[in-house]
Design an enzyme around this catalytic site. Structure first.
Site, PDB file in Angstrom:
ATOM      1  N   CYS A   7      63.211  -0.212  73.220  1.00  0.00           N
ATOM      2  CA  CYS A   7      63.830  -0.042  72.715  1.00  0.00           C
ATOM      3  C   CYS A   7      65.379  -0.279  72.859  1.00  0.00           C
ATOM      4  O   CYS A   7      65.604  -0.888  73.705  1.00  0.00           O
ATOM      5  CB  CYS A   7      63.558   1.513  72.195  1.00  0.00           C
ATOM      6  SG  CYS A   7      63.931   2.414  72.813  1.00  0.00           S
ATOM      7  N   ASN A  20      66.065   4.283  74.924  1.00  0.00           N
ATOM      8  CA  ASN A  20      65.046   4.775  75.807  1.00  0.00           C
ATOM      9  C   ASN A  20      65.046   5.576  75.903  1.00  0.00           C
ATOM     10  O   ASN A  20      64.760   6.824  76.981  1.00  0.00           O
ATOM     11  CB  ASN A  20      65.062   4.058  77.129  1.00  0.00           C
ATOM     12  CG  ASN A  20      63.552   4.077  77.993  1.00  0.00           C
ATOM     13  OD1 ASN A  20      63.473   4.514  79.616  1.00  0.00           O
ATOM     14  ND2 ASN A  20      62.532   4.201  77.941  1.00  0.00           N
ATOM     15  N   CYS A  72      63.982   7.442  72.458  1.00  0.00           N
ATOM     16  CA  CYS A  72      63.200   7.893  71.269  1.00  0.00           C
ATOM     17  C   CYS A  72      61.957   6.968  70.810  1.00  0.00           C
ATOM     18  O   CYS A  72      60.952   7.569  71.689  1.00  0.00           O
ATOM     19  CB  CYS A  72      63.828   8.289  69.716  1.00  0.00           C
ATOM     20  SG  CYS A  72      65.313   8.445  69.794  1.00  0.00           S
ATOM     21  N   ARG A  73      61.531   5.676  70.480  1.00  0.00           N
ATOM     22  CA  ARG A  73      60.977   5.097  70.275  1.00  0.00           C
ATOM     23  C   ARG A  73      60.248   4.767  71.468  1.00  0.00           C
ATOM     24  O   ARG A  73      58.611   4.814  70.950  1.00  0.00           O
ATOM     25  CB  ARG A  73      61.717   4.178  69.391  1.00  0.00           C
ATOM     26  CG  ARG A  73      62.098   4.522  68.326  1.00  0.00           C
ATOM     27  CD  ARG A  73      62.117   3.023  67.647  1.00  0.00           C
ATOM     28  NE  ARG A  73      63.517   2.390  67.919  1.00  0.00           N
ATOM     29  CZ  ARG A  73      63.744   1.338  67.493  1.00  0.00           C
ATOM     30  NH1 ARG A  73      63.270   0.659  66.698  1.00  0.00           N
ATOM     31  NH2 ARG A  73      64.799   1.024  68.558  1.00  0.00           N
ATOM     32  N   SER A  74      61.430   4.576  72.200  1.00  0.00           N
ATOM     33  CA  SER A  74      60.012   3.339  73.898  1.00  0.00           C
ATOM     34  C   SER A  74      59.110   4.137  74.266  1.00  0.00           C
ATOM     35  O   SER A  74      58.321   4.774  74.750  1.00  0.00           O
ATOM     36  CB  SER A  74      61.212   1.972  74.279  1.00  0.00           C
ATOM     37  OG  SER A  74      62.290   3.231  74.982  1.00  0.00           O
ATOM     38  N   ASP A  78      63.450   3.613  63.525  1.00  0.00           N
ATOM     39  CA  ASP A  78      64.271   4.711  64.214  1.00  0.00           C
ATOM     40  C   ASP A  78      64.704   5.973  64.355  1.00  0.00           C
ATOM     41  O   ASP A  78      65.266   5.795  62.982  1.00  0.00           O
ATOM     42  CB  ASP A  78      65.391   3.269  64.867  1.00  0.00           C
ATOM     43  CG  ASP A  78      65.940   4.598  65.840  1.00  0.00           C
ATOM     44  OD1 ASP A  78      65.945   5.352  66.125  1.00  0.00           O
ATOM     45  OD2 ASP A  78      67.110   2.953  66.349  1.00  0.00           O
TER      46      ASP A  78
END
Length: 154
Positions: A9, A12, A14-16, A124
């Protein structure tokens, strides 16, 4: 030889890392042994732990990600991983532009591994609330289940 997956993302945090945690959890539950990591296209959070809200949603779902540390995608990643999976279309585009000509890695969008979600960004949650992190966890968990099934076939 092990199969390897890198989730990417922007920062690096939150999402990934949540996608990494979800696939790790899925693989642990089914005994699939693969290499899993995450990174960001940006460098703002290199060395930082995931966002506290991301850590909280992971803990609520049985995974501790407090030891994860942000890192930036490197040219070597395109040779070291079999699959580089973006969490949104902007990062997908950036990854394709960064990919060295000699790399044979498969680059895809995480939502492409979920029926009916092809081409969609994973939400996100960074500027959102706790519920937004829950939504992101739900999205990456569903994708991790589907991805694990595909990886078992490799």
């Amino acid at each position: 030889m092990s199969v390897s997956v890198l989730f990417v993302c922007l920062g690096n945090i939150c999402r990934s890392p949540l996608a990494e945690a979800a696939l790790r959890q899925e693989c642990a539950a089914t005994g699939l042994n693969i290499i899993i990591d995450s990174a960001g296209t940006g460098d703002w959070h290199v060395g930082h732990a995931p966002d506290k809200r991301a850590q909280a949603v992971a803990i609520r779902n049985g995974v501790d990600i407090s030891h994860f540390r942000g890192r930036q995608v490197s040219a070597a990643d395109f040779h070291d991983f079999d699959h580089v999976i973006a969490l949104d279309n902007q990062n997908l585009s950036d990854l394709k532009a960064m990919k060295p000509a000699s790399a044979v890695v498969e680059i895809s969008l995480l939502s492409d591994h979920v029926a009916g979600r092809a081409g969609e960004d994973v939400a996100d949650p960074y500027y959102g609330e706790e519920a937004d992190f829950d939504q992101t966890w739900a999205e990456v968990t569903e994708a991790a289940r589907n991805l694990r099934k595909l990886l078992e076939a490799e």
